[in-house]
Design a protein around this motif. Structure first.
Motif, PDB file in Angstrom:
ATOM      1  N   THR A  40      -7.762  -3.481   0.820  1.00 13.24           N
ATOM      2  CA  THR A  40      -6.873  -2.908  -0.197  1.00 13.24           C
ATOM      3  C   THR A  40      -6.090  -3.857  -0.946  1.00 13.24           C
ATOM      4  O   THR A  40      -6.254  -5.213  -0.959  1.00 13.24           O
ATOM      5  N   ASP A  87       0.874  -1.355   0.071  1.00 16.72           N
ATOM      6  CA  ASP A  87      -0.199  -0.017   0.093  1.00 16.72           C
ATOM      7  C   ASP A  87       0.668   1.339  -0.033  1.00 16.72           C
ATOM      8  O   ASP A  87       0.471   2.411  -0.593  1.00 16.72           O
ATOM      9  N   ASN A 138      -6.529   4.914  -0.555  1.00 17.61           N
ATOM     10  CA  ASN A 138      -6.199   4.195   0.224  1.00 17.61           C
ATOM     11  C   ASN A 138      -7.034   4.154   1.536  1.00 17.61           C
ATOM     12  O   ASN A 138      -7.946   3.259   2.256  1.00 17.61           O
TER      13      ASN A 138
END
Length: 149
Positions: free
Chosen positions: A64, A21, A55
């Motif tokens: 995610t 991420d 995000n």
């Protein structure tokens, strides 16, 4: 309240998800410096803000790209999705992942800390990872982590 029985995500999987991420935030921002030399700073700042906002919306739901590749989704103690507050905190971790991990480790291993085990007692965590599937390349790291704790 105890954690649900489905929680089998260890720190290697969580750190992998955080790294993925974080790369989604910083790789596009860094590529702006090479692809658009005339407008580097505004485009990079806009890209970082857009990635952190994306995000955030994904963390609110608990899934995610990093958690998908890690084979888990994030849930609260009651089994619900994290929500806006935890989503914001987690998305800011992806924005400042390296300092966040350093602070987490410093707090955990500080002298006089009452943490039981390497990263504290999992019963005290507000969020958990609910395993959705096994990932072979992360399973070895998770197994090694379980043996060392």
């Amino acid at each position: 309240m105890d954690a649900p029985d489905l929680l089998t995500v260890n720190w290697p999987s969580f750190l992998f998800a955080l790294l993925v991420d974080s790369l989604l935030v910083w790789v596009p921002a860094a590529s702006v410096f090479f692809l658009a030399p005339g407008h580097q700073l505004p485009l990079a700042a806009g890209t970082v803000l857009a990635a952190v906002a994306a995000n955030w919306t994904l963390y609110v739901r608990g899934t995610t790209l990093g958690t998908y590749l890690g084979g888990f989704r994030i849930r609260t103690r009651t089994g619900q999705a994290p929500g806006r507050t935890y989503g914001l905190i987690l998305s800011l971790f992806t924005f400042a992942s390296v300092p966040a991990i350093a602070v987490l480790i410093a707090i955990t291993f500080a002298p006089g800390n009452e943490a039981s085990g390497p990263l504290g007692s999992p019963a005290s965590y507000p969020l958990f990872g609910e395993r959705t599937r096994r990932r072979r390349f992360l399973q070895a790291a998770d197994d090694c982590w379980e043996r060392s704790t």
